[in-house]
Design a protein around this motif. Structure first.
Motif, PDB file in Angstrom:
ATOM      1  N   LYS B 206       0.860  -1.185   0.000  1.00 52.48           N
ATOM      2  CA  LYS B 206       0.000   0.000   0.000  1.00 52.48           C
ATOM      3  C   LYS B 206       0.902   1.242   0.000  1.00 52.48           C
ATOM      4  O   LYS B 206       1.924   1.270   0.680  1.00 52.48           O
ATOM      5  N   GLU B 207       0.465   2.251  -0.751  1.00 53.18           N
ATOM      6  CA  GLU B 207       1.339   3.433  -0.921  1.00 53.18           C
ATOM      7  C   GLU B 207       0.898   4.590  -0.027  1.00 53.18           C
ATOM      8  O   GLU B 207       0.539   5.665  -0.505  1.00 53.18           O
ATOM      9  N   TYR B 208       0.905   4.359   1.286  1.00 54.46           N
ATOM     10  CA  TYR B 208       0.388   5.403   2.179  1.00 54.46           C
ATOM     11  C   TYR B 208       1.465   6.199   2.894  1.00 54.46           C
ATOM     12  O   TYR B 208       1.170   7.218   3.513  1.00 54.46           O
ATOM     13  N   LEU B 209       2.696   5.722   2.833  1.00 59.12           N
ATOM     14  CA  LEU B 209       3.751   6.384   3.601  1.00 59.12           C
ATOM     15  C   LEU B 209       4.660   7.155   2.645  1.00 59.12           C
ATOM     16  O   LEU B 209       5.623   6.636   2.103  1.00 59.12           O
ATOM     17  N   ARG B 210       4.275   8.413   2.413  1.00 56.71           N
ATOM     18  CA  ARG B 210       4.922   9.241   1.391  1.00 56.71           C
ATOM     19  C   ARG B 210       5.566  10.456   2.039  1.00 56.71           C
ATOM     20  O   ARG B 210       4.875  11.250   2.694  1.00 56.71           O
ATOM     21  N   PHE B 211       6.864  10.583   1.835  1.00 52.39           N
ATOM     22  CA  PHE B 211       7.625  11.667   2.463  1.00 52.39           C
ATOM     23  C   PHE B 211       7.920  12.782   1.474  1.00 52.39           C
ATOM     24  O   PHE B 211       8.257  12.512   0.313  1.00 52.39           O
ATOM     25  N   THR B 212       7.811  13.995   1.944  1.00 55.12           N
ATOM     26  CA  THR B 212       8.214  15.140   1.142  1.00 55.12           C
ATOM     27  C   THR B 212       8.819  16.197   2.076  1.00 55.12           C
ATOM     28  O   THR B 212       8.879  15.985   3.292  1.00 55.12           O
ATOM     29  N   VAL B 213       9.302  17.288   1.487  1.00 54.76           N
ATOM     30  CA  VAL B 213       9.845  18.378   2.299  1.00 54.76           C
ATOM     31  C   VAL B 213       9.066  19.649   1.969  1.00 54.76           C
ATOM     32  O   VAL B 213       8.914  19.980   0.793  1.00 54.76           O
ATOM     33  N   VAL B 214       8.523  20.301   2.970  1.00 51.04           N
ATOM     34  CA  VAL B 214       7.794  21.568   2.744  1.00 51.04           C
ATOM     35  C   VAL B 214       8.354  22.655   3.654  1.00 51.04           C
ATOM     36  O   VAL B 214       8.947  22.369   4.676  1.00 51.04           O
TER      37      VAL B 214
END
Lengths: 214, 214
Positions: B206-214
């Motif tokens: 499942k693709e629920y753990l998505r990291f980004t930088v804001v």
């Protein structure tokens, strides 16, 4: 909304968990216990949080503290999700039970309801004492993951204050000086703290800010 | 005991403070506001805490956040005690108001009652949003001084989540990656976060753990 708060007794609910059925008071027994809710299985912050709890499990065990997770998903979901948690968190095993609350009854009684989605838990964490009473609560929204270092710090403060007539000052860390409780007179303090104590010299000339090391 | 919790609206009480009478909603106005109680004036932990709040005042001001202290002592007592706070805390000025609740009415309505002494406040801290609702609460006992770094960290998480559809993972610190809210689809995320994001590869696929930088 009314809800469980500091000093209240944890309701002695029977709950289904990944380790079978438990009654909350039997689980707490004579230990400090951390009960913490997460909004949902297979969601991002929760996966980092339950993994971090697993990574910190040794620190809690060293302090004689028990852990109990909780969400509104069922036990099958928890068991499937644990595989993700362990894989993401460097294989740290989830050795603590996770309670299931598909009827959303427990979260209401434990003041763990998400205000933005009342069918889900917020990110609440209560530290329960051996007397089954709530000693300290962190009530965070779904969007803010907890800080386990702060949980450990607060726990160390509670444990120290349960053994000595002291309190811990702002930003205290284990090993740093503590303050003597105001209920202790200077004469009592001399007996109680033979290691000595330092009294801050304040404009009021009142001698209430006394530091010692325990 | 029932009490104010996450999502509840702060009661619009009129309170006496060291800066004169204020109505709580007028004081919050359109700012995030930290309302924090302390058990009593001229007591040890409180002196370190209100001083630490003064030392951190710039950090809160930079974030557009207001502060309001509260105890059951009267305004005269607060004003005398402030001299001690400032002397002990390297002269950091207490520029925020401290509310007086000698009738012990406000602490009940704000869920700030000490369970071990119901005539005194516990060490409670609520972060109130511009919508006057409780966003996050730290309910600590009298014996545990707060950690201002955790207050700032939690505040930064709240502020970031109010601007972007993100949440902050366990033990997050400002500058570290955040996670994308589960309500955002991958297609939406590509538009919303042109800087890109990394999806954790989990056993569930499942693709629920998505990291980004804001």
């Amino acid at each position: 909304m009314p809800g469980l708060t500091l000093g209240d007794t944890l309701p002695n609910l029977e709950v289904e968990t990944t380790h079978g059925k438990i009654k909350l008071h039997d689980y707490v027994n004579n230990s400090y216990t951390i009960i913490f809710s997460h909004p949902g299985d297979f969601t991002p912050v929760c996966t980092t949080e339950l993994g971090m709890m697993a990574a910190y499990a040794d620190k809690f065990a060293q302090r004689g503290v028990k852990l109990l997770g909780l969400s509104c998903d069922d036990v099958n979901s928890h068991n499937e999700w644990i595989k993700d948690i362990e894989a993401f968190n460097n294989g740290h095993k989830v050795t603590y039970p996770i309670a299931a609350d598909p009827k959303k009854n427990i979260i209401k009684q434990l003041n763990m309801v998400d205000p933005d989605d009342t069918q889900s838990p917020s990110r609440a964490l209560h530290i329960v004492g051996p007397d089954k009473k709530i000693k300290l609560s962190f009530l965070y929204p779904a969007s803010t993951g907890r800080n386990m270092d702060e949980v450990v710090r607060a726990l160390d403060s509670l444990l120290k204050a349960s053994k000595h007539k002291i309190a811990t000052p702002a930003n205290w860390k284990p090993g740093e000086p503590v303050v003597i409780a105001p209920s202790v007179s200077n004469d009592e303090a001399k007996e109680m703290f033979p290691q000595g104590f330092d009294t801050a010299d304040l404009p009021s000339k009142k001698e209430y800010l006394r530091f010692t090391v325990v």
